[in-house]
Design an enzyme around this catalytic site. Structure first.
Site, PDB file in Angstrom:
ATOM      1  N   LEU A   1     -46.987  -8.223  17.812  1.00  0.00           N
ATOM      2  CA  LEU A   1     -47.302  -8.381  19.232  1.00  0.00           C
ATOM      3  C   LEU A   1     -46.413  -7.443  20.071  1.00  0.00           C
ATOM      4  O   LEU A   1     -46.906  -6.699  20.918  1.00  0.00           O
ATOM      5  CB  LEU A   1     -47.034  -9.850  19.637  1.00  0.00           C
ATOM      6  CG  LEU A   1     -47.207 -10.217  21.103  1.00  0.00           C
ATOM      7  CD1 LEU A   1     -48.684 -10.227  21.494  1.00  0.00           C
ATOM      8  CD2 LEU A   1     -46.602 -11.611  21.390  1.00  0.00           C
ATOM      9  N   THR A   2     -45.105  -7.482  19.789  1.00  0.00           N
ATOM     10  CA  THR A   2     -44.129  -6.754  20.614  1.00  0.00           C
ATOM     11  C   THR A   2     -44.293  -5.238  20.497  1.00  0.00           C
ATOM     12  O   THR A   2     -44.584  -4.715  19.422  1.00  0.00           O
ATOM     13  CB  THR A   2     -42.700  -7.134  20.161  1.00  0.00           C
ATOM     14  OG1 THR A   2     -42.586  -8.548  20.208  1.00  0.00           O
ATOM     15  CG2 THR A   2     -41.638  -6.494  21.022  1.00  0.00           C
TER      16      THR A   2
ATOM     17  N   GLU B   1     -39.465 -14.734  19.369  1.00  0.00           N
ATOM     18  CA  GLU B   1     -40.565 -15.601  19.837  1.00  0.00           C
ATOM     19  C   GLU B   1     -40.330 -16.081  21.277  1.00  0.00           C
ATOM     20  O   GLU B   1     -40.656 -17.209  21.641  1.00  0.00           O
ATOM     21  CB  GLU B   1     -40.783 -16.773  18.876  1.00  0.00           C
ATOM     22  CG  GLU B   1     -41.174 -16.270  17.492  1.00  0.00           C
ATOM     23  CD  GLU B   1     -41.892 -17.276  16.635  1.00  0.00           C
ATOM     24  OE1 GLU B   1     -42.533 -18.186  17.200  1.00  0.00           O
ATOM     25  OE2 GLU B   1     -41.827 -17.128  15.415  1.00  0.00           O
TER      26      GLU B   1
ATOM     27  N   ILE C   1     -12.973 -22.947  14.767  1.00  0.00           N
ATOM     28  CA  ILE C   1     -12.342 -23.975  13.919  1.00  0.00           C
ATOM     29  C   ILE C   1     -11.778 -23.338  12.647  1.00  0.00           C
ATOM     30  O   ILE C   1     -10.749 -23.769  12.137  1.00  0.00           O
ATOM     31  CB  ILE C   1     -13.373 -25.096  13.597  1.00  0.00           C
ATOM     32  CG1 ILE C   1     -13.662 -25.908  14.866  1.00  0.00           C
ATOM     33  CG2 ILE C   1     -12.891 -25.997  12.455  1.00  0.00           C
ATOM     34  CD1 ILE C   1     -14.860 -26.836  14.768  1.00  0.00           C
ATOM     35  N   HIS C   2     -12.431 -22.306  12.165  1.00  0.00           N
ATOM     36  CA  HIS C   2     -11.963 -21.626  10.946  1.00  0.00           C
ATOM     37  C   HIS C   2     -10.826 -20.637  11.239  1.00  0.00           C
ATOM     38  O   HIS C   2     -10.287 -20.027  10.298  1.00  0.00           O
ATOM     39  CB  HIS C   2     -13.113 -20.860  10.273  1.00  0.00           C
ATOM     40  CG  HIS C   2     -14.042 -21.728   9.471  1.00  0.00           C
ATOM     41  ND1 HIS C   2     -14.903 -22.631  10.047  1.00  0.00           N
ATOM     42  CD2 HIS C   2     -14.233 -21.840   8.137  1.00  0.00           C
ATOM     43  CE1 HIS C   2     -15.601 -23.240   9.095  1.00  0.00           C
ATOM     44  NE2 HIS C   2     -15.209 -22.788   7.936  1.00  0.00           N
TER      45      HIS C   2
ATOM     46  N   GLU D   1     -34.539 -17.153  28.368  1.00  0.00           N
ATOM     47  CA  GLU D   1     -34.989 -17.036  29.765  1.00  0.00           C
ATOM     48  C   GLU D   1     -36.499 -17.270  29.846  1.00  0.00           C
ATOM     49  O   GLU D   1     -36.985 -17.940  30.765  1.00  0.00           O
ATOM     50  CB  GLU D   1     -34.641 -15.635  30.317  1.00  0.00           C
ATOM     51  CG  GLU D   1     -33.157 -15.373  30.541  1.00  0.00           C
ATOM     52  CD  GLU D   1     -32.395 -15.052  29.242  1.00  0.00           C
ATOM     53  OE1 GLU D   1     -33.049 -14.857  28.191  1.00  0.00           O
ATOM     54  OE2 GLU D   1     -31.158 -15.018  29.290  1.00  0.00           O
TER      55      GLU D   1
ATOM     56  N   GLY E   1     -41.976  -6.492  25.704  1.00  0.00           N
ATOM     57  CA  GLY E   1     -41.379  -7.535  24.885  1.00  0.00           C
ATOM     58  C   GLY E   1     -41.702  -8.888  25.497  1.00  0.00           C
ATOM     59  O   GLY E   1     -42.710  -9.520  25.171  1.00  0.00           O
TER      60      GLY E   1
ATOM     61  N   THR F   1     -37.392 -15.107  24.587  1.00  0.00           N
ATOM     62  CA  THR F   1     -35.962 -15.329  24.854  1.00  0.00           C
ATOM     63  C   THR F   1     -35.763 -16.697  25.523  1.00  0.00           C
ATOM     64  O   THR F   1     -36.718 -17.330  25.986  1.00  0.00           O
ATOM     65  CB  THR F   1     -35.427 -14.239  25.804  1.00  0.00           C
ATOM     66  OG1 THR F   1     -36.147 -14.347  27.046  1.00  0.00           O
ATOM     67  CG2 THR F   1     -35.608 -12.836  25.225  1.00  0.00           C
TER      68      THR F   1
ATOM     69  N   THR G   1     -41.267  -8.330  12.009  1.00  0.00           N
ATOM     70  CA  THR G   1     -40.761  -8.977  10.800  1.00  0.00           C
ATOM     71  C   THR G   1     -41.779  -8.771   9.673  1.00  0.00           C
ATOM     72  O   THR G   1     -42.968  -9.029   9.868  1.00  0.00           O
ATOM     73  CB  THR G   1     -40.526 -10.485  11.065  1.00  0.00           C
ATOM     74  OG1 THR G   1     -39.618 -10.605  12.153  1.00  0.00           O
ATOM     75  CG2 THR G   1     -39.954 -11.191   9.841  1.00  0.00           C
TER      76      THR G   1
HETATM   77  C1  LIG Z   1     -35.049  -9.618  14.367  1.00  0.00           C
HETATM   78  C2  LIG Z   1     -36.245  -9.653  15.244  1.00  0.00           C
HETATM   79  C3  LIG Z   1     -37.477 -10.011  14.714  1.00  0.00           C
HETATM   80  C4  LIG Z   1     -38.624 -10.002  15.515  1.00  0.00           C
HETATM   81  N1  LIG Z   1     -39.846 -10.258  14.943  1.00  0.00           N
HETATM   82  C5  LIG Z   1     -40.969 -10.054  15.673  1.00  0.00           C
HETATM   83  C6  LIG Z   1     -42.260 -10.131  15.071  1.00  0.00           C
HETATM   84  O1  LIG Z   1     -42.385 -10.434  13.869  1.00  0.00           O
HETATM   85  N2  LIG Z   1     -43.350  -9.865  15.815  1.00  0.00           N
HETATM   86  C7  LIG Z   1     -43.256  -9.531  17.135  1.00  0.00           C
HETATM   87  O2  LIG Z   1     -44.297  -9.302  17.740  1.00  0.00           O
HETATM   88  N3  LIG Z   1     -42.062  -9.465  17.744  1.00  0.00           N
HETATM   89  C8  LIG Z   1     -40.913  -9.708  17.051  1.00  0.00           C
HETATM   90  N4  LIG Z   1     -39.677  -9.596  17.657  1.00  0.00           N
HETATM   91  C9  LIG Z   1     -39.608  -9.236  19.058  1.00  0.00           C
HETATM   92  C10 LIG Z   1     -39.091 -10.341  19.975  1.00  0.00           C
HETATM   93  O3  LIG Z   1     -40.074 -11.343  20.116  1.00  0.00           O
HETATM   94  C11 LIG Z   1     -38.690  -9.693  21.293  1.00  0.00           C
HETATM   95  O4  LIG Z   1     -37.489  -8.963  21.015  1.00  0.00           O
HETATM   96  C12 LIG Z   1     -38.464 -10.681  22.405  1.00  0.00           C
HETATM   97  O5  LIG Z   1     -39.667 -11.281  22.795  1.00  0.00           O
HETATM   98  C13 LIG Z   1     -37.811 -10.038  23.631  1.00  0.00           C
HETATM   99  O6  LIG Z   1     -38.436  -8.841  23.989  1.00  0.00           O
HETATM  100  P1  LIG Z   1     -37.543  -7.517  24.234  1.00  0.00           P
HETATM  101  O7  LIG Z   1     -36.641  -7.392  23.070  1.00  0.00           O
HETATM  102  O8  LIG Z   1     -38.425  -6.397  24.563  1.00  0.00           O
HETATM  103  O9  LIG Z   1     -36.633  -7.879  25.479  1.00  0.00           O
HETATM  104  P2  LIG Z   1     -37.031  -7.741  27.039  1.00  0.00           P
HETATM  105  O10 LIG Z   1     -38.326  -8.391  27.291  1.00  0.00           O
HETATM  106  O11 LIG Z   1     -36.888  -6.323  27.449  1.00  0.00           O
HETATM  107  O12 LIG Z   1     -35.894  -8.614  27.726  1.00  0.00           O
HETATM  108  C14 LIG Z   1     -34.590  -8.108  28.051  1.00  0.00           C
HETATM  109  C15 LIG Z   1     -33.857  -9.209  28.833  1.00  0.00           C
HETATM  110  O13 LIG Z   1     -34.549  -9.451  30.075  1.00  0.00           O
HETATM  111  C16 LIG Z   1     -34.866 -10.835  30.179  1.00  0.00           C
HETATM  112  N5  LIG Z   1     -36.145 -10.988  30.878  1.00  0.00           N
HETATM  113  C17 LIG Z   1     -37.307 -10.323  30.658  1.00  0.00           C
HETATM  114  N6  LIG Z   1     -38.255 -10.757  31.498  1.00  0.00           N
HETATM  115  C18 LIG Z   1     -37.692 -11.735  32.251  1.00  0.00           C
HETATM  116  C19 LIG Z   1     -38.165 -12.583  33.291  1.00  0.00           C
HETATM  117  N7  LIG Z   1     -39.428 -12.535  33.735  1.00  0.00           N
HETATM  118  N8  LIG Z   1     -37.296 -13.474  33.840  1.00  0.00           N
HETATM  119  C20 LIG Z   1     -36.012 -13.565  33.386  1.00  0.00           C
HETATM  120  N9  LIG Z   1     -35.504 -12.769  32.417  1.00  0.00           N
HETATM  121  C21 LIG Z   1     -36.343 -11.881  31.846  1.00  0.00           C
HETATM  122  C22 LIG Z   1     -34.961 -11.313  28.729  1.00  0.00           C
HETATM  123  O14 LIG Z   1     -34.802 -12.719  28.646  1.00  0.00           O
HETATM  124  C23 LIG Z   1     -33.819 -10.539  28.095  1.00  0.00           C
HETATM  125  O15 LIG Z   1     -32.602 -11.203  28.367  1.00  0.00           O
HETATM  126  C24 LIG Z   1     -38.516  -9.673  16.880  1.00  0.00           C
HETATM  127  C25 LIG Z   1     -37.266  -9.355  17.424  1.00  0.00           C
HETATM  128  C26 LIG Z   1     -36.142  -9.331  16.623  1.00  0.00           C
HETATM  129  C27 LIG Z   1     -34.821  -8.945  17.229  1.00  0.00           C
END
Ligand SMILES: Cc1cc2nc3c(=O)[nH]c(=O)nc-3n(C[C@H](O)[C@H](O)[C@H](O)COP(=O)(O)OP(=O)(O)OC[C@H]3O[C@@H](n4cnc5c(N)ncnc54)[C@H](O)[C@@H]3O)c2cc1C
Length: 391
Positions: A136-137, A374, A348-349, A378, A142, A376, A169
């Site tokens: 999806l991402t 899945e 603690i460690h 927020e 994101g 954040t 993933t």
């Molecule tokens: C190890 C790992 C595995 C993953 N696996 C998958 C997968 O299998 N499939 C898939 O599709 N995705 C996957 N992801 C992606 C993951 O779902 C996204 O990283 C996540 O949804 C956040 O998107 P972003 O990283 O682009 O952060 P951003 O959306 O750019 O966010 C950056 C910051 O801004 C904040 N923010 C953004 N919008 C708002 C808002 N409207 N209000 C307040 N705060 C906001 C966020 O909370 C965050 O703190 C994975 C990520 C990781 C790290």
């Protein structure tokens, strides 16, 4: 899980069901025997533990929610969260593998696939013969997942996919990926569709493998689609339904991430209790100091609250009810609790928490993913607020 009170109203007894106890014991024994001895090897090399995943398939953990007639274990969400918690206490990376494979790829096809699609793809996924991914991402979308740029243009009997996905993933180890793409740019989120894509399709490109802080044996890569021709039969549901499908899939997925968080927090607590009894300073175990006792009491209480939220979300999901709010609350709370728990566990460690000989070092690194993946923390709060304000 539910009994009746004196006037016949259902009341939860908060005990594990027999099935939950059974899967807990199997998962615990497997994690201790097969995963624990090799955790740091895989963590350091960032190699995907294919041998472990094969065994997970044999235990039925790669098709937990899949009905038996499609080759799965036929369990519900309560057994599912129990398995993930138990495995994640020992190795959250393997917990993430189970969660992403079951909740995202497999469940998307199970929920929205037609009979032919389910028959073709689910038995191999449910047995672990094939590993599933869910894309999806994107690099520029994101949290705002609906802002994706990947396109799927219909050409005869095919959809031609072009674009990029990020942080996927099982991007490089998977054989089947559910991919969302725009079939009609003019309709925004309502122009997004979901497709089953076989990873060996020409134009399906595994791009950068991420070098991660934690969850290092879980495979995370970028994907690129370069004129990737997907048969029209692989469209999931109707054109334009892909984004709504993804949100429904995430309602279930977030329960599994709550369980993952719960396992990490419980693993950190278990290690801390053990250490507090063993480590002596000033002539007594550090567990005799009230400062340490309060940390343990805080963690233990928060974990119990997170467990109740997680089990409640699982229970509501099993009943087939709408769980957007329950899933987001459980995921948000359990994730934040798990971050606090691992932080205190390292404290603690003392210095030993900072070195790789003790499990809390890895839990402290792995845990951060649960406040991000899945959705954040927020975004969970936005979802919860939308639900309670009925926006
Ligand atoms: C190890 C790992 C595995 C993953 N696996 C998958 C997968 O299998 N499939 C898939 O599709 N995705 C996957 N992801 C992606 C993951 O779902 C996204 O990283 C996540 O949804 C956040 O998107 P972003 O990283 O682009 O952060 P951003 O959306 O750019 O966010 C950056 C910051 O801004 C904040 N923010 C953004 N919008 C708002 C808002 N409207 N209000 C307040 N705060 C906001 C966020 O909370 C965050 O703190 C994975 C990520 C990781 C790290």
């Amino acid at each position: 899980m539910v009994m009746n009170d004196m006037i016949g109203n259902p009341v939860p007894d908060f005990d594990l069901t027999e099935n939950m106890k059974m899967v807990r014991d199997v998962a615990k024994a497997f994690a201790e025997k097969e995963i624990k001895p090799v955790i740091m090897k895989y963590d350091e090399s960032q190699e995907f533990p294919l041998d472990i995943v094969k065994n997970l398939g044999e235990l039925g953990f790669m098709g937990v929610l899949v009905p038996a007639d499609l080759g799965g274990s036929g369990f519900g969400y309560l057994e599912y969260v129990t398995i993930i918690e138990e495995i994640s206490k020992i190795d959250p990376s393997v917990g993430l593998t189970i969660a992403a494979h079951n909740s995202l790829c497999t469940n998307h096809i199970l929920l929205f696939g037609n009979d032919a699609q389910k028959k073709k793809y689910i038995p191999d996924l449910a047995s672990g013969r094939k590993i599933g991914a869910w894309a999806l991402t994107e690099p520029t979308s994101g949290s705002d997942a609906g802002g994706m740029l990947t396109t799927a243009v219909r050409e005869g009997d095919y959809y031609v996919l072009n674009g990029n996905k990020n942080f996927i993933t099982h991007g490089s180890v998977g054989q089947v990926t559910v991919v969302t793409a725009l079939t009609d740019k003019s309709k925004g989120k309502k122009g997004i569709s979901a497709f089953i894509v076989e990873n060996n399709t020409p134009g399906f490109i595994v791009a950068k493998k991420e070098n991660k802080m934690g969850m290092r044996s879980s495979d995370t890569t970028a994907l690129a689609f370069d004129n990737c021709r997907v048969p029209k039969e692989n469209l999931l549901g109707e054109e334009g339904n892909g984004f709504a499908q993804a949100l429904a899939v995430l309602d279930g997925g977030r329960i599994s991430i709550s369980a993952l968080a719960l396992g990490i927090a419980q693993g950190a607590l278990d290690a801390s209790v053990k250490y507090a009894k063993e480590r002596k300073q000033f002539g007594k175990p550090i567990g005799d100091f009230q400062a340490i006792q309060w940390k343990l009491a805080d963690i233990a209480t928060h974990i119990e609250a997170a467990r109740l939220l997680t089990y409640r979300a699982a229970f509501v999901k099993n009943e087939g009810r709408h769980t957007t709010r329950e899933s987001a609350m459980a995921k948000f709370y359990a994730a934040e609790v798990a971050v606090q728990a691992t932080n205190e566990a390292v404290q603690i460690h003392g210095g030993y928490g900072f070195i790789k000989d003790f499990p809390v070092e890895k839990l402290y690194r792995d845990v951060k993913l649960v406040t991000i993946g899945e959705g954040t923390s927020e975004i969970q709060k936005l979802v919860i607020a939308r639900e309670i304000l009925e926006l």
